[in-house]
Design a protein around this motif. Structure first.
Motif, PDB file in Angstrom:
ATOM      1  N   GLY A 450       0.818  -1.223   0.000  1.00 38.24           N
ATOM      2  CA  GLY A 450       0.000   0.000   0.000  1.00 38.24           C
ATOM      3  C   GLY A 450       0.848   1.268   0.000  1.00 38.24           C
ATOM      4  O   GLY A 450       0.331   2.355  -0.226  1.00 38.24           O
ATOM      5  N   LYS A 451       2.152   1.124   0.246  1.00 38.55           N
ATOM      6  CA  LYS A 451       3.015   2.319   0.270  1.00 38.55           C
ATOM      7  C   LYS A 451       3.578   2.613  -1.129  1.00 38.55           C
ATOM      8  O   LYS A 451       3.680   1.716  -1.963  1.00 38.55           O
ATOM      9  CB  LYS A 451       4.158   2.112   1.264  1.00 38.55           C
ATOM     10  CG  LYS A 451       3.643   2.038   2.690  1.00 38.55           C
ATOM     11  CD  LYS A 451       4.757   2.231   3.694  1.00 38.55           C
ATOM     12  CE  LYS A 451       4.163   2.315   5.084  1.00 38.55           C
ATOM     13  NZ  LYS A 451       5.075   1.923   6.121  1.00 38.55           N
ATOM     14  N   GLN A 452       3.955   3.875  -1.315  1.00 40.20           N
ATOM     15  CA  GLN A 452       4.458   4.285  -2.631  1.00 40.20           C
ATOM     16  C   GLN A 452       5.953   4.587  -2.580  1.00 40.20           C
ATOM     17  O   GLN A 452       6.446   5.135  -1.598  1.00 40.20           O
ATOM     18  CB  GLN A 452       3.712   5.532  -3.102  1.00 40.20           C
ATOM     19  CG  GLN A 452       2.248   5.251  -3.354  1.00 40.20           C
ATOM     20  CD  GLN A 452       1.510   6.467  -3.896  1.00 40.20           C
ATOM     21  OE1 GLN A 452       2.093   7.500  -4.188  1.00 40.20           O
ATOM     22  NE2 GLN A 452       0.203   6.317  -4.046  1.00 40.20           N
ATOM     23  N   THR A 472      13.806  -0.376  -5.772  1.00 39.59           N
ATOM     24  CA  THR A 472      13.549   0.902  -5.123  1.00 39.59           C
ATOM     25  C   THR A 472      14.839   1.308  -4.399  1.00 39.59           C
ATOM     26  O   THR A 472      15.824   0.556  -4.424  1.00 39.59           O
ATOM     27  CB  THR A 472      12.414   0.785  -4.082  1.00 39.59           C
ATOM     28  OG1 THR A 472      12.925   0.042  -2.967  1.00 39.59           O
ATOM     29  CG2 THR A 472      11.189   0.083  -4.644  1.00 39.59           C
ATOM     30  N   ARG A 501       6.948   6.175 -10.325  1.00 40.25           N
ATOM     31  CA  ARG A 501       6.389   6.050  -8.988  1.00 40.25           C
ATOM     32  C   ARG A 501       5.620   4.737  -8.990  1.00 40.25           C
ATOM     33  O   ARG A 501       4.993   4.378 -10.002  1.00 40.25           O
ATOM     34  CB  ARG A 501       5.448   7.247  -8.749  1.00 40.25           C
ATOM     35  CG  ARG A 501       5.131   7.529  -7.319  1.00 40.25           C
ATOM     36  CD  ARG A 501       6.285   8.119  -6.562  1.00 40.25           C
ATOM     37  NE  ARG A 501       5.933   8.209  -5.148  1.00 40.25           N
ATOM     38  CZ  ARG A 501       6.785   8.143  -4.152  1.00 40.25           C
ATOM     39  NH1 ARG A 501       8.078   7.990  -4.375  1.00 40.25           N
ATOM     40  NH2 ARG A 501       6.392   8.229  -2.905  1.00 40.25           N
ATOM     41  N   CYS A 502       5.672   3.989  -7.901  1.00 38.56           N
ATOM     42  CA  CYS A 502       4.926   2.723  -7.875  1.00 38.56           C
ATOM     43  C   CYS A 502       4.261   2.534  -6.526  1.00 38.56           C
ATOM     44  O   CYS A 502       4.603   3.206  -5.551  1.00 38.56           O
ATOM     45  CB  CYS A 502       5.866   1.556  -8.168  1.00 38.56           C
ATOM     46  SG  CYS A 502       6.925   1.103  -6.780  1.00 38.56           S
ATOM     47  N   GLU A 503       3.322   1.617  -6.513  1.00 33.76           N
ATOM     48  CA  GLU A 503       2.713   1.241  -5.231  1.00 33.76           C
ATOM     49  C   GLU A 503       2.928  -0.253  -5.020  1.00 33.76           C
ATOM     50  O   GLU A 503       2.751  -1.045  -5.955  1.00 33.76           O
ATOM     51  CB  GLU A 503       1.212   1.560  -5.256  1.00 33.76           C
ATOM     52  CG  GLU A 503       0.540   1.263  -3.927  1.00 33.76           C
ATOM     53  CD  GLU A 503      -0.961   1.538  -3.963  1.00 33.76           C
ATOM     54  OE1 GLU A 503      -1.368   2.609  -4.459  1.00 33.76           O
ATOM     55  OE2 GLU A 503      -1.707   0.646  -3.506  1.00 33.76           O
ATOM     56  N   THR A 505       1.931  -3.793  -4.058  1.00 32.48           N
ATOM     57  CA  THR A 505       0.613  -4.439  -3.974  1.00 32.48           C
ATOM     58  C   THR A 505       0.665  -5.814  -3.287  1.00 32.48           C
ATOM     59  O   THR A 505      -0.343  -6.303  -2.805  1.00 32.48           O
ATOM     60  CB  THR A 505       0.023  -4.634  -5.387  1.00 32.48           C
ATOM     61  OG1 THR A 505       1.011  -5.296  -6.197  1.00 32.48           O
ATOM     62  CG2 THR A 505      -0.347  -3.296  -6.008  1.00 32.48           C
ATOM     63  N   ALA A 514       4.662  -4.840  -7.459  1.00 26.71           N
ATOM     64  CA  ALA A 514       4.244  -3.430  -7.492  1.00 26.71           C
ATOM     65  C   ALA A 514       3.487  -3.107  -8.761  1.00 26.71           C
ATOM     66  O   ALA A 514       3.610  -3.808  -9.772  1.00 26.71           O
ATOM     67  CB  ALA A 514       5.481  -2.538  -7.388  1.00 26.71           C
ATOM     68  N   LEU A 517       2.412   3.794 -11.144  1.00 35.99           N
ATOM     69  CA  LEU A 517       1.352   4.799 -10.967  1.00 35.99           C
ATOM     70  C   LEU A 517       1.407   5.811 -12.100  1.00 35.99           C
ATOM     71  O   LEU A 517       2.441   5.998 -12.723  1.00 35.99           O
ATOM     72  CB  LEU A 517       1.527   5.497  -9.616  1.00 35.99           C
ATOM     73  CG  LEU A 517       1.433   4.567  -8.410  1.00 35.99           C
ATOM     74  CD1 LEU A 517       1.739   5.326  -7.126  1.00 35.99           C
ATOM     75  CD2 LEU A 517       0.042   3.918  -8.295  1.00 35.99           C
TER      76      LEU A 517
END
Ligand code: SF4
Length: 517
Positions: A450-452, A472, A501-503, A505, A514, A517
């Motif tokens: 849930g974090k980016q 990352t 940018r990614c989230e 999952t 991930a 975004l």
């Protein structure tokens, strides 16, 4: 005792202005520090007119750059040399050259026992690769470009002079600790049959040609070489020599050149990067370097590897916390947590000291990613010491952790210690510690869902083209787990080296999934 590179049988075979340039294939074993040495040797060869090939069967000359850190690394080195020797006896290759740490340790034995080996090149004599290959630096290959970092795919460039390093000879600086330890015999190679007397003293600089073997968007920069620490299990100081730093401006100039070539991430390496600059009279040299590197516009990430625990200063942490480009990532090999074992290792400290230090790191650098490594089965490590290590790992909650089994190295002080732990028990302890970390790792990965984050894409996954792999700032290249991207959102045309940018999952024990975004 011979300290000479073997005279090539027929040097004219390798170099001739009119004949096709010799093709050189490289196998680089061991750590990123060794990889940089390989890149430098490839750069020198390419600048002198050789062609670098990635296919051993195509190569006229094969170079194996070896590792000799522990027994398994030595075995891998020997196996690789023998495998490559097959290309000489039953293939196209005419020369086999062995370079690197194994040469510092077993120079004579290699030449005596593996007759296919034509020449050896130690870690402190990288420039001798040309003579070993039978290639002369030729002005015919000089160019006007001041830029000396080459990509493997580019044509040969730039050799303005035969001088590659400003620090290779007469490096006048030294840390007082290094001098004191030298007097106490820390670097002695007297018991090593065949080792040359002089310690390696070479350091490349920004003018040294280098062929990058890493993906286009990242590169290692070696900021220092050698080590002055007294760790009793380690022979790296004997293999690599006394600690010495590259000039501050040399590192900056190299980073600027790399950035102009499209490198987005630089990873600073050395046996101990946190001592950087001490021999040059710099206080907080690494912090200053990071601060300056973070000002290079085209760089996106800067990180460093291998911190020595008591060299992590408040200033270094502040620089990490206040510069977005400096990755909040600390790789600090602690080796153990029991004061009893740490004392025998000649590293000092204790689990309490380490926990306080980790607390300070995490308080100063929000979202710090912490990696460490330990050695289990060091001589005299009792069941209680090992339990203390497990308790410490549980308390410290590292993001990434590596466990090495103790390897008894002739030439290391620990070789002469009693109370050796049986191999089966060492392996049992390794497995137990890894099992413990697996649970911690799972929990820490899960907390990321849930974090980016920013992510750099590294190419399609080896398992399936439907997934891409990326990293990352929490992931150092080639070391930590992976991030698999399975949802590209609007970004259908992605390419290697792009940042998004990614989230997160999904989370697994070590890897993450991930979406962009
Ligand atoms: S700090 Fe210790 S373990 Fe690391 S290279 Fe130096 S002597 Fe070896």
């Amino acid at each position: 005792m011979s300290n000479e590179i073997l005279t090539p049988d027929k040097p004219q075979e390798a170099k001739s202005a009119s004949s096709a340039p010799p093709k050189v294939g490289f196998v680089s074993l061991g750590c990123p520090k060794n990889l940089v040495d390989s890149e430098v040797m490839m750069g020198m060869l390419q600048s002198a007119g050789a062609k670098i090939t990635t296919h051993a069967e195509d190569a006229d000359i094969i170079v194996v750059n070896t590792c000799s850190f522990i027994d398994t690394a030595k075995q891998e080195s020997v196996d690789t040399i023998l495998e490559m020797a097959g290309h000489k006896t039953g293939g196209k290759a005419k020369k086999l050259i062995v370079a690197g740490c194994l040469v510092e340790r077993y120079r004579n034995e290699i030449q005596k026992n593996i007759p296919e080996v034509d020449a050896v090149v130690g870690t402190g004599e990288l420039e001798k690769i040309l003579a070993a290959a039978g290639i002369q630096a030729s002005p015919a290959h000089a160019s006007d470009s001041p830029f000396k970092i080459l990509n493997a795919s580019t044509a040969s460039q730039s050799l303005k002079s035969g001088v590659y390093s400003d620090q290779k000879v007469g490096h006048v600086h030294a840390r007082p600790e290094g001098d004191a330890r030298e007097s106490a015999g820390r670097f002695s190679r007297d018991e090593w049959d065949g080792a040359v007397h002089d310690l390696p003293n070479y350091l490349y600089d920004e003018n040294t040609p280098r062929v990058l073997a890493t993906p286009k968007h990242m590169a290692y920069i070696k900021i220092a070489e050698g080590c002055d620490h007294p760790c009793t299990f380690c022979i790296i100081p004997q293999l690599r020599g006394k600690f010495r730093s590259r000039r501050f401006e040399s590192v900056i100039a190299e980073a600027e050149s790399l950035a102009k070539r499209g490198v987005k991430e630089v990873v600073l390496i050395g046996q101990d990067t946190t001592c950087y600059g001490e021999d040059l009279g710099l206080k907080d040299g690494l912090a200053l370097l990071l601060e300056r590197l973070a000002q290079i516009e085209d760089l996106r990430w800067v990180r460093f590897l291998y911190a020595y625990p008591n060299k992590i200063t408040g200033r270094l942490l502040d620089v990490m916390a206040s510069n977005e480009k400096v990755c909040s990532y600390m790789d600090v090999p602690l080796q153990h947590a029991s004061a009893n074992v740490l004392k025998k290792m000649k590293r000092g400290a204790s689990s309490d000291i380490f926990l306080k230090s980790i607390d300070k790191m995490r308080k100063t650098v929000p979202n710090l990613t912490l990696r460490t490594s330990f050695i289990v089965g060091f001589p005299g490590e009792t069941a209680q010491d090992f339990e203390e290590l497990c308790d410490f790992v549980q308390a410290a909650q590292f993001d990434w952790l590596g466990v090495f089994t103790y390897s008894d190295e002739e030439g290391a002080k620990a070789f002469h210690l009693d109370e050796k732990v049986p191999a089966r028990e060492i392996e049992r302890r390794r497995r137990k510690l890894m099992q413990l970390q697996k649970q911690i790792s799972k929990k820490r990965r899960k907390a990321l869902v849930g974090k980016q984050f920013d992510i750099v894409l590294e190419g399609p996954s080896q398992e399936t083209e439907l997934l891409w792999e990326g990293r990352t700032a929490m992931h150092a290249p080639e070391i930590d787990g992976k991030v698999f991207v399975n949802d590209f959102g609007e970004h259908q045309d992605v390419s290697e080296g792009q940042f998004f940018r990614c989230e997160i999952t999904e989370a697994h024990e070590y890897d993450l999934v991930a979406k962009l975004l």
